[in-house]
Design a protein around this motif. Structure first.
Motif, mmCIF file in Angstrom:
data_model
loop_
_atom_site.group_PDB
_atom_site.id
_atom_site.type_symbol
_atom_site.label_atom_id
_atom_site.label_comp_id
_atom_site.label_asym_id
_atom_site.label_seq_id
_atom_site.Cartn_x
_atom_site.Cartn_y
_atom_site.Cartn_z
ATOM 1 N N GLY A 127 -5.447 -81.408 15.060
ATOM 2 C CA GLY A 127 -4.347 -80.602 14.544
ATOM 3 C C GLY A 127 -3.030 -80.836 15.266
ATOM 4 N N ARG A 128 -2.796 -82.088 15.675
ATOM 5 C CA ARG A 128 -1.589 -82.397 16.446
ATOM 6 C C ARG A 128 -0.364 -82.548 15.534
ATOM 7 N N SER A 129 0.651 -81.715 15.773
ATOM 8 C CA SER A 129 1.841 -81.697 14.920
ATOM 9 C C SER A 129 2.941 -82.578 15.494
ATOM 10 N N LEU A 130 4.076 -82.568 14.818
ATOM 11 C CA LEU A 130 5.208 -83.400 15.225
ATOM 12 C C LEU A 130 6.480 -82.663 14.845
ATOM 13 N N MET A 131 7.488 -82.705 15.739
ATOM 14 C CA MET A 131 8.782 -82.097 15.411
ATOM 15 C C MET A 131 9.873 -83.152 15.503
ATOM 16 N N LEU A 132 10.653 -83.273 14.440
ATOM 17 C CA LEU A 132 11.755 -84.228 14.412
ATOM 18 C C LEU A 132 13.053 -83.424 14.360
ATOM 19 N N LEU A 133 13.827 -83.499 15.431
ATOM 20 C CA LEU A 133 15.036 -82.681 15.518
ATOM 21 C C LEU A 133 16.268 -83.558 15.709
ATOM 22 N N GLY A 134 17.371 -83.163 15.069
ATOM 23 C CA GLY A 134 18.607 -83.903 15.300
ATOM 24 C C GLY A 134 19.594 -83.752 14.166
ATOM 25 N N LYS A 140 15.516 -88.644 9.908
ATOM 26 C CA LYS A 140 14.357 -87.754 10.115
ATOM 27 C C LYS A 140 13.503 -87.675 8.848
ATOM 28 N N THR A 141 14.173 -87.410 7.715
ATOM 29 C CA THR A 141 13.422 -87.324 6.457
ATOM 30 C C THR A 141 12.818 -88.685 6.114
ATOM 31 N N HIS A 142 13.577 -89.744 6.398
ATOM 32 C CA HIS A 142 13.072 -91.104 6.162
ATOM 33 C C HIS A 142 11.734 -91.314 6.884
ATOM 34 N N LEU A 143 11.716 -91.061 8.180
ATOM 35 C CA LEU A 143 10.494 -91.329 8.953
ATOM 36 C C LEU A 143 9.350 -90.388 8.560
ATOM 37 N N ALA A 144 9.671 -89.126 8.302
ATOM 38 C CA ALA A 144 8.609 -88.174 7.935
ATOM 39 C C ALA A 144 7.988 -88.544 6.586
ATOM 40 N N THR A 145 8.828 -88.919 5.608
ATOM 41 C CA THR A 145 8.264 -89.289 4.302
ATOM 42 C C THR A 145 7.545 -90.639 4.397
ATOM 43 N N ILE A 197 4.691 -81.588 5.430
ATOM 44 C CA ILE A 197 6.000 -81.946 5.987
ATOM 45 C C ILE A 197 6.965 -80.842 5.583
ATOM 46 N N LEU A 198 7.474 -80.123 6.552
ATOM 47 C CA LEU A 198 8.385 -79.015 6.287
ATOM 48 C C LEU A 198 9.781 -79.435 6.740
ATOM 49 N N ASP A 199 10.649 -79.682 5.753
ATOM 50 C CA ASP A 199 11.973 -80.248 6.046
ATOM 51 C C ASP A 199 13.051 -79.166 6.004
ATOM 52 N N LYS A 226 -4.927 -78.171 11.160
ATOM 53 C CA LYS A 226 -4.240 -79.143 10.308
ATOM 54 C C LYS A 226 -2.799 -79.321 10.781
ATOM 55 N N PRO A 227 -2.346 -80.576 10.878
ATOM 56 C CA PRO A 227 -1.026 -80.832 11.442
ATOM 57 C C PRO A 227 0.129 -80.638 10.459
ATOM 58 N N THR A 228 1.278 -80.336 11.033
ATOM 59 C CA THR A 228 2.501 -80.147 10.269
ATOM 60 C C THR A 228 3.611 -80.951 10.936
ATOM 61 N N ILE A 229 4.446 -81.588 10.121
ATOM 62 C CA ILE A 229 5.663 -82.202 10.661
ATOM 63 C C ILE A 229 6.817 -81.280 10.314
ATOM 64 N N VAL A 230 7.521 -80.796 11.317
ATOM 65 C CA VAL A 230 8.660 -79.907 11.094
ATOM 66 C C VAL A 230 9.944 -80.675 11.389
ATOM 67 N N ILE A 231 10.892 -80.597 10.470
ATOM 68 C CA ILE A 231 12.164 -81.300 10.627
ATOM 69 C C ILE A 231 13.283 -80.267 10.650
ATOM 70 N N SER A 232 14.190 -80.417 11.619
ATOM 71 C CA SER A 232 15.296 -79.467 11.706
ATOM 72 C C SER A 232 16.541 -80.137 12.271
ATOM 73 N N ASN A 233 17.681 -79.644 11.830
ATOM 74 C CA ASN A 233 18.929 -80.138 12.410
ATOM 75 C C ASN A 233 19.372 -79.247 13.577
#
Ligand SMILES: Nc1ncnc2c1ncn2[C@@H]1O[C@H](COP(=O)(O)OP(=O)(O)O)[C@@H](O)[C@H]1O
Ligand SMILES: [Mg+2]
Ligand SMILES: [Zn+2]
Length: 272
Positions: A127-134, A140-145, A197-199, A226-233
């Motif tokens: 259940g290892r998640s990932l956070m993409l911030l910036g 960010k959306t490119h890599l997550a999708t 993937i939560l953008d 279950k893992p989630t990728i969270v994207i935030s600015n």
């Protein structure tokens, strides 16, 4: 080898009458007795050929048909999964290989995301998640999708892409008496895919309701491992305000990585 009575009956039954029999040699199977069969008229009659060759051809046809069915089903099921992934058309072809690198920041982000995609089954098991911030336009959306596309197409697993606002809307839509789905079903949708993937988290100021939805969503996936990728600015320090401390804790658990996208916007630099 003498034919038994029942073999003759079945031969006559399927092909008409045996009009003539001759010894022949098959280059593969050696000696056999060929039969000229027909419905009494010599013109519509045909030699049967080597039985074992015929059986092999039929088996080969069946095998081909089955392979085609399997391929078609696989293609349909992948298309179905892609269709249900809600990945925006614009990002449906984004890949890790298509991510340009000019700088250590991008190189490191790509490395982490590539590892995440390629070892997704192992990350998913714990259940290892990932956070993409910036900031905006940094990919960010490119890599997550791209990770989502890999999970669906290469690994045959399921992924769902949602913006935070569409997730909130989906829950709100369950409230009315004539709503298309119940609240339980709304949350079941968030929990069901192997990867969520939560953008665009934190684009607007969050309400208490939205923080609750976010917690329910991430927590139910957390409990299901279950893992989630969270994207935030938003920055790392602001995130707890927008998601709640407990949500951020769950996303960081089990080695969940936080990737900072700090370089300039790449929007409009697309090579395609
Ligand atoms: N390093 C990169 N290589 C190739 N395309 C990129 C890169 N970074 C961003 N892009 C492209 O630029 C556009 C904006 O990126 P996007 O992923 O939407 O940024 P963000 O989600 O961080 O705002 C997209 O079309 C994306 O594919
Ligand atoms: Mg984006
Ligand atoms: Zn033969």
């Amino acid at each position: 080898m003498a034919r038994t009575a029942s073999e003759v009956v079945s031969l006559v039954g399927t092909l008409g009458q045996v009009l003539k029999s001759e010894k022949r040699t098959c280059t593969t199977h050696g000696e056999y007795t060929d039969h000229l069969t027909g419905l009494g008229k010599a013109r519509s009659a045909a030699w049967h050929g080597c039985n074992r060759c015929n059986a092999a051809h039929r088996a080969e046809d069946t095998r081909r048909e089955q392979q085609k069915l399997i391929r078609d089903n696989l293609r349909r099921s992948i298309e179905g999964r892609v269709g249900r992934s809600c990945i925006p058309r614009r990002f449906s072809d984004r890949s890790l290989a298509g991510f340009r690198v000019d700088g250590e920041g991008q190189a490191s982000a790509l490395r982490i995301c590539t590892d995440y995609a390629e070892n997704f089954p192992a990350h998913a098991r714990v259940g290892r998640s990932l956070m993409l911030l910036g900031t905006v336009g940094t990919g960010k959306t490119h890599l997550a999708t791209a990770i989502g596309n890999h999970v669906i197409r290469r690994l045959g697993m399921t992924a769902l892409y949602l913006t935070a606002s569409s997730a909130f809307r989906h829950v709100k839509a369950s409230f009315g008496s004539d709503s298309p789905h119940t609240e339980v079903e709304a949350y079941a949708l968030f929990e069901s895919p192997d990867l969520l993937i939560l953008d665009e988290v934190g684009v607007q100021n969050v309400t208490e309701f939205e923080r609750t939805v976010m917690f329910e969503m991430i927590n139910s996936r957390y409990e299901a491992m279950k893992p989630t990728i969270v994207i935030s600015n938003r920055g790392k320090d602001e995130l707890p305000t927008y998601m709640g401390d407990r949500v951020v804790d769950r996303l960081r658990e089990n080695g969940g990585k936080l990737v900072l996208f700090t370089w300039e916007s790449q929007r409009g630099k697309e090579s395609v």
